[in-house]
Design an enzyme around this catalytic site. Structure first.
Site, mmCIF file in Angstrom:
data_model
loop_
_atom_site.group_PDB
_atom_site.id
_atom_site.type_symbol
_atom_site.label_atom_id
_atom_site.label_comp_id
_atom_site.label_asym_id
_atom_site.label_seq_id
_atom_site.Cartn_x
_atom_site.Cartn_y
_atom_site.Cartn_z
ATOM 1 N N HIS A 113 -20.273 -25.225 -2.245
ATOM 2 C CA HIS A 113 -20.146 -26.529 -2.412
ATOM 3 C C HIS A 113 -19.080 -26.750 -3.468
ATOM 4 C CE1 HIS A 113 -20.293 -30.935 -1.606
ATOM 5 N NE2 HIS A 113 -20.462 -31.069 -2.992
ATOM 6 N N GLU A 152 -31.424 -30.385 4.687
ATOM 7 C CA GLU A 152 -30.681 -31.401 4.293
ATOM 8 C C GLU A 152 -29.435 -31.000 3.745
ATOM 9 O OE1 GLU A 152 -32.868 -34.065 1.588
ATOM 10 O OE2 GLU A 152 -34.845 -33.035 2.308
ATOM 11 N N GLU A 183 -14.476 -20.522 -6.623
ATOM 12 C CA GLU A 183 -15.193 -20.190 -5.285
ATOM 13 C C GLU A 183 -15.043 -18.964 -4.885
ATOM 14 O OE1 GLU A 183 -15.061 -23.279 -2.078
ATOM 15 O OE2 GLU A 183 -14.718 -24.673 -3.569
#
Length: 215
Positions: A113, A152, A183
């Site tokens: 993320h 979630e 990343e």
């Protein structure tokens, strides 16, 4: 005489869009910096641009269109496709659909993320929206997070994070470029650690031993 089992482990990469994360993983594999094979690429839409990167690399692909079934059935079809590919782990690379994790896959699905979770994470926070929120809030530091996927959005235990400084003149585009560069270093390192059995999880506490090499 019996043959030895294969030593190469593999991942299934799940995508929804352009596939820049997938492209990086393919390049890292070619450079000998990713220790796992990419057994298949699964897209949640037939229009996902990343499918072309997979095809060019000779990687099998599957399309599980999220528009044609509910979340539970969609998730079942995703994990059925992963099972067929023989992958040991599932790696999300810009995968924007919610998954219900099959019990046998708990702890075997990871995501990256573009923020330091729990900041700017959860439903609706993806892509440029994350970076714009960081700038709007006036943050001096952001980064990226690799975490285990649970049921979630952006919630599972954190494996590793890499910080990125926010500059005074940043735009969403310039910030996104630097976060993505982080990343590109962090995700392959985390996948290698996972494949090496270097990650242990106790509740929300994750230990990586030896520590990740993100050089």
């Amino acid at each position: 005489m019996t043959s030895s089992p294969p030593t190469t482990r593999s991942i299934a990469v799940l995508i929804s869009g352009g596939g820049t994360t997938l492209k990086n993983l393919i390049e890292q594999r070619r450079a000998g910096k990713l220790s796992v094979e990419i057994s298949t690429v699964i897209a949640s839409s037939p229009s996902a641009g990343g499918l072309e990167f997979a095809r060019r690399a000779g990687i099998s692909t599957a399309i599980i269109d999220h528009r044609h079934c509910d979340v539970q059935r969609f998730s079942e079809r995703i994990f059925d496709a992963i099972e067929v590919s023989g992958a040991n782990w599932a790696v999300l690379g810009g995968f924007l659909r919610r998954l219900v994790i099959a019990p046998q896959w708990m702890g075997r699905v990871i995501n990256i993320h573009p923020s330091l979770i729990p900041a700017f994470a959860g439903k609706g926070f993806y892509g440029q929206r994350v970076h714009q929120a960081v700038l709007d809030y006036g943050c001096k530091l952001t980064g990226c997070t690799v975490h285990i996927v649970d049921n979630e959005f952006d919630h599972g235990p954190i494996i590793a994070q890499l910080p990125v400084a926010v500059s005074s003149g940043d735009t969403t585009e310039s910030l996104a470029q630097r976060v993505f560069a982080a990343e590109c270093r962090l995700y392959p390192a985390a996948i290698n650690a996972l494949a090496a059995g270097a990650i242990s999880v106790r509740g929300r506490s994750v230990v990586v031993d030896p520590p990740l090499d993100v050089a």
